[in-house]
Scaffold this motif. Structure first.
Motif, mmCIF file in Angstrom:
data_model
loop_
_atom_site.group_PDB
_atom_site.id
_atom_site.type_symbol
_atom_site.label_atom_id
_atom_site.label_comp_id
_atom_site.label_asym_id
_atom_site.label_seq_id
_atom_site.Cartn_x
_atom_site.Cartn_y
_atom_site.Cartn_z
ATOM 1 N N LEU A 54 3.511 -61.694 -66.638
ATOM 2 C CA LEU A 54 4.292 -62.560 -67.520
ATOM 3 C C LEU A 54 5.783 -62.290 -67.421
ATOM 4 O O LEU A 54 6.595 -63.187 -67.623
ATOM 5 C CB LEU A 54 3.831 -62.392 -68.968
ATOM 6 C CG LEU A 54 2.489 -63.022 -69.298
ATOM 7 C CD1 LEU A 54 2.064 -62.647 -70.701
ATOM 8 C CD2 LEU A 54 2.533 -64.525 -69.125
ATOM 9 N N ARG A 55 6.140 -61.047 -67.114
ATOM 10 C CA ARG A 55 7.561 -60.695 -67.007
ATOM 11 C C ARG A 55 8.180 -61.142 -65.691
ATOM 12 O O ARG A 55 9.392 -61.315 -65.594
ATOM 13 C CB ARG A 55 7.737 -59.178 -67.163
ATOM 14 C CG ARG A 55 7.609 -58.700 -68.597
ATOM 15 C CD ARG A 55 8.028 -57.265 -68.740
ATOM 16 N NE ARG A 55 7.237 -56.360 -67.923
ATOM 17 C CZ ARG A 55 6.117 -55.748 -68.323
ATOM 18 N NH1 ARG A 55 5.657 -55.943 -69.527
ATOM 19 N NH2 ARG A 55 5.475 -54.942 -67.518
ATOM 20 N N ARG A 56 7.368 -61.316 -64.658
ATOM 21 C CA ARG A 56 7.907 -61.714 -63.353
ATOM 22 C C ARG A 56 8.559 -63.079 -63.446
ATOM 23 O O ARG A 56 8.052 -63.996 -64.063
ATOM 24 C CB ARG A 56 6.798 -61.763 -62.297
ATOM 25 C CG ARG A 56 6.304 -60.424 -61.875
ATOM 26 C CD ARG A 56 5.521 -60.509 -60.583
ATOM 27 N NE ARG A 56 4.503 -61.531 -60.586
ATOM 28 C CZ ARG A 56 3.198 -61.287 -60.564
ATOM 29 N NH1 ARG A 56 2.747 -60.062 -60.546
ATOM 30 N NH2 ARG A 56 2.344 -62.273 -60.560
ATOM 31 N N MET A 101 -9.414 -56.360 -69.535
ATOM 32 C CA MET A 101 -9.759 -57.576 -70.224
ATOM 33 C C MET A 101 -10.597 -58.426 -69.279
ATOM 34 O O MET A 101 -10.387 -58.418 -68.072
ATOM 35 C CB MET A 101 -8.445 -58.199 -70.722
ATOM 36 C CG MET A 101 -8.127 -59.584 -70.342
ATOM 37 S SD MET A 101 -6.532 -60.305 -70.918
ATOM 38 C CE MET A 101 -5.689 -59.063 -71.810
ATOM 39 N N THR A 102 -11.530 -59.158 -69.836
ATOM 40 C CA THR A 102 -12.393 -59.991 -68.999
ATOM 41 C C THR A 102 -11.672 -61.271 -68.596
ATOM 42 O O THR A 102 -10.630 -61.625 -69.157
ATOM 43 C CB THR A 102 -13.678 -60.380 -69.754
ATOM 44 O OG1 THR A 102 -13.335 -61.241 -70.846
ATOM 45 C CG2 THR A 102 -14.431 -59.170 -70.264
ATOM 46 N N GLU A 103 -12.266 -61.949 -67.642
ATOM 47 C CA GLU A 103 -11.703 -63.218 -67.188
ATOM 48 C C GLU A 103 -11.676 -64.223 -68.347
ATOM 49 O O GLU A 103 -10.688 -64.925 -68.552
ATOM 50 C CB GLU A 103 -12.542 -63.745 -66.026
ATOM 51 C CG GLU A 103 -11.957 -64.936 -65.341
ATOM 52 C CD GLU A 103 -12.693 -65.286 -64.063
ATOM 53 O OE1 GLU A 103 -12.051 -65.812 -63.160
ATOM 54 O OE2 GLU A 103 -13.914 -65.046 -63.976
ATOM 55 N N ARG A 153 -4.418 -54.804 -68.896
ATOM 56 C CA ARG A 153 -3.419 -55.387 -69.793
ATOM 57 C C ARG A 153 -1.998 -55.198 -69.262
ATOM 58 O O ARG A 153 -1.166 -56.094 -69.373
ATOM 59 C CB ARG A 153 -3.563 -54.800 -71.191
ATOM 60 C CG ARG A 153 -4.869 -55.226 -71.830
ATOM 61 C CD ARG A 153 -5.001 -54.822 -73.270
ATOM 62 N NE ARG A 153 -6.364 -55.044 -73.746
ATOM 63 C CZ ARG A 153 -6.864 -56.208 -74.098
ATOM 64 N NH1 ARG A 153 -6.125 -57.286 -74.001
ATOM 65 N NH2 ARG A 153 -8.107 -56.330 -74.521
ATOM 66 N N GLU A 154 -1.732 -54.062 -68.647
ATOM 67 C CA GLU A 154 -0.381 -53.833 -68.109
ATOM 68 C C GLU A 154 -0.084 -54.763 -66.931
ATOM 69 O O GLU A 154 1.057 -55.180 -66.734
ATOM 70 C CB GLU A 154 -0.154 -52.367 -67.735
ATOM 71 C CG GLU A 154 -1.138 -51.796 -66.744
ATOM 72 C CD GLU A 154 -2.358 -51.124 -67.382
ATOM 73 O OE1 GLU A 154 -3.004 -50.350 -66.675
ATOM 74 O OE2 GLU A 154 -2.656 -51.372 -68.548
ATOM 75 N N PRO A 170 -1.938 -62.499 -62.360
ATOM 76 C CA PRO A 170 -2.054 -61.045 -62.518
ATOM 77 C C PRO A 170 -3.004 -60.423 -61.505
ATOM 78 O O PRO A 170 -3.926 -61.081 -61.018
ATOM 79 C CB PRO A 170 -2.598 -60.891 -63.944
ATOM 80 C CG PRO A 170 -3.279 -62.177 -64.238
ATOM 81 C CD PRO A 170 -2.547 -63.223 -63.466
ATOM 82 N N ILE A 171 -2.748 -59.164 -61.211
ATOM 83 C CA ILE A 171 -3.633 -58.399 -60.316
ATOM 84 C C ILE A 171 -4.959 -58.218 -61.030
ATOM 85 O O ILE A 171 -5.008 -57.952 -62.234
ATOM 86 C CB ILE A 171 -3.003 -57.039 -59.985
ATOM 87 C CG1 ILE A 171 -1.706 -57.246 -59.210
ATOM 88 C CG2 ILE A 171 -3.979 -56.157 -59.213
ATOM 89 C CD1 ILE A 171 -0.882 -55.985 -59.051
#
Length: 78
Positions: A47-49, A1-3, A40-41, A27-28
Motif C-alpha cells: 500500500l505504501r509503494r 492473512m488469508t486470500e 500483514r507487513e 502484495p508478496i
C-alpha cells in the motif's frame, strides 16, 4: 492473512488477487500447504509503494465496472 481476508479488506475479488500474483503486482504472497497467505507487513508495504495503492486499484475497478455497465446498456439497446 488469508486470500479471502485480503479480498474483503481491499474489496476486490479472489480472481483479481490471482491476476495480480500472476502479473507480479500486489502484495508478496506465501504458499503454505497449497494455500495462499499474505503477511500483514507485505500488505502494508504494498500500500505504501507509489506504483500500487488501494485508491488506484479501486478507481481502476470502478472504471472497469462502468465499462461493463456501458457495454450491457449498449448490448441491450441495440
Amino acid at each position: 492473512m488469508t486470500e479471502r481476508e485480503l479480498c474483503n479488506r481491499w474489496q476486490v475479488s479472489e480472481a483479481t488477487l490471482e491476476r495480480w500474483r500472476s502479473e507480479g503486482i500486489g502484495p508478496i504472497c506465501v504458499k503454505l500447504g497449497g494455500q495462499v497467505r499474505y503477511r500483514r507487513e507485505d500488505v502494508a508495504s504494498c500500500l505504501r509503494r507509489s506504483s500500487f495503492s488501494r485508491a488506484c486499484c479501486l478507481s481502476v475497478k470502478l472504471v472497469i465496472q462502468a465499462s461493463l455497465v456501458a457495454y450491457k446498456i449498449t448490448t441491450y439497446t441495440v
